[in-house]
Scaffold this active site. Structure first.
Site, short mmCIF file in Angstrom:
data_model
loop_
_atom_site.label_atom_id
_atom_site.label_comp_id
_atom_site.label_asym_id
_atom_site.label_seq_id
_atom_site.Cartn_x
_atom_site.Cartn_y
_atom_site.Cartn_z
N SER A 174 0.84 -1.19 0.00
CA SER A 174 0.00 0.00 0.00
C SER A 174 0.89 1.25 0.00
O SER A 174 1.73 1.41 -0.87
CB SER A 174 -0.96 -0.05 1.18
N ASP B 219 -9.37 -2.99 -6.75
CA ASP B 219 -8.57 -2.05 -5.96
C ASP B 219 -8.52 -0.69 -6.66
O ASP B 219 -8.32 -0.61 -7.87
CB ASP B 219 -7.15 -2.61 -5.80
N HIS C 256 -8.36 -3.85 -1.88
CA HIS C 256 -7.07 -3.39 -1.37
C HIS C 256 -6.68 -4.15 -0.11
O HIS C 256 -7.39 -4.12 0.90
CB HIS C 256 -7.16 -1.89 -1.07
#
Length: 299
Positions: A144, A240, A270
């Site tokens: 991330s 995502d 995600h």
């Protein structure tokens, strides 16, 4: 994951600590892994950088290493949230993992976090003999926002030509602040990494300064030249928000002659493999990226 944009950062950080404490309840540290917290010299004029070092308890020969950068929307997180992940890498690959407790936005916007990560990379290279690390097999990676920091770190390492990298390992990295792709408009459910959360996180991270030529170190998708980067692994879910920026970055890496492996997992949101770890798609994703890391580092 960043909570609702209306929640204050301090409250979000407390909630994250509580969430990971619950997640680890009943799970004991691996007996096969030695874990040590250290503080190392930070960037010029900045505080020391806390790091967490994970090493095999029993190992022989020179080992590969991964500099790991945690996620958290540039504003949250700490190495402890990834203890289980880092221990798994040590156990699976016999590698050394160094996880960086970098400074967080908005108190410390870019380039503070990237500079802390670069200081940790420098420490890892200089301490390689003491750690039993093979300097030819050092990777940087993150998930991330941490993946975004890792991508920027790889660009910085290439441009400064000080520290050779064998691999970059990027799991659903946040690499584009512009939010102009189709997928960046598709995800508006705040139960996952939504457009509102992403916009808030990037504003906190970049602050009000004009970063000029240094902006690609914050948002790697803005880099004009990707030649000379290390071999790369990219993974993202099909649902995502960052899907399209990652796919585009992977294509550009390939065009630049960088050995690149890109996986898009249908139905994945995600961080899906962390939040639903027992799902078949999550197990397949984890097995895939651990295999890629093992192949890249020759473990």
């Amino acid at each position: 994951m960043l909570p609702d944009p209306l929640i204050d950062i301090a409250g979000a950080r407390r909630a994250m600590l509580e969430m990971f404490a619950v997640a680890r309840t009943g799970q004991q540290p691996s007996e096969a892994v030695l874990t040590e917290d250290r503080r190392i010299t930070g960037p010029a004029g900045a505080p020391e950088v806390p790091i967490r070092v994970y090493r095999p308890r029993h190992a022989s020969g020179a080992l590969p290493a991964l500099l790991w950068i945690h996620g958290g929307g540039f504003t949250l997180g700490l190495p402890a949230q990834d203890d289980l992940f880092c221990e798994q890498i040590v156990e699976t690959l016999g590698a050394v993992v160094v996880s960086v407790d970098y400074r967080l936005a908005p108190e410390h916007p870019f380039p503070a976090g990237t500079q802390d990560c670069y200081a940790a990379l420098a420490w890892l290279l200089t301490q390689a003999p003491a750690l039993g690390v093979d300097t030819r097999r050092i990777a940087v990676g993150g998930a991330s926002a941490g993946g975004g920091l890792a991508a920027g770190l790889a660009l910085m390492a290439r441009d400064r030509n000080e520290f050779p990298l064998a691999f970059q390992f990027l799991l659903c990295p946040c690499i584009d602040d512009r939010h102009v792709t189709a997928s960046s408009h598709e995800v508006n459910d705040d139960r996952t990494w939504s457009r509102a959360k992403s916009l808030q996180a990037w504003r906190a991270y970049l602050g009000e300064r004009d970063h000029g030529d240094g902006l690609p170190y914050a948002a790697a998708a803005r880099a004009s030249d990707l030649r000379g980067l290390p071999p790369t692994y990219l993974m993202v879910g099909g649902l995502d928000l960052v899907r399209d920026e990652i796919v585009a970055y992977g294509a550009r890496l390939i065009e630049a002659g960088v050995t690149t492996e890109l996986h898009v997992w249908p139905g994945g949101f995600h961080g899906f493999e962390l939040f639903v770890p027992d799902a078949p798609i999550s197990q397949a994703a984890r097995a895939g990226y651990l295999n890629a890391l093992e192949r890249a580092l020759g473990a």
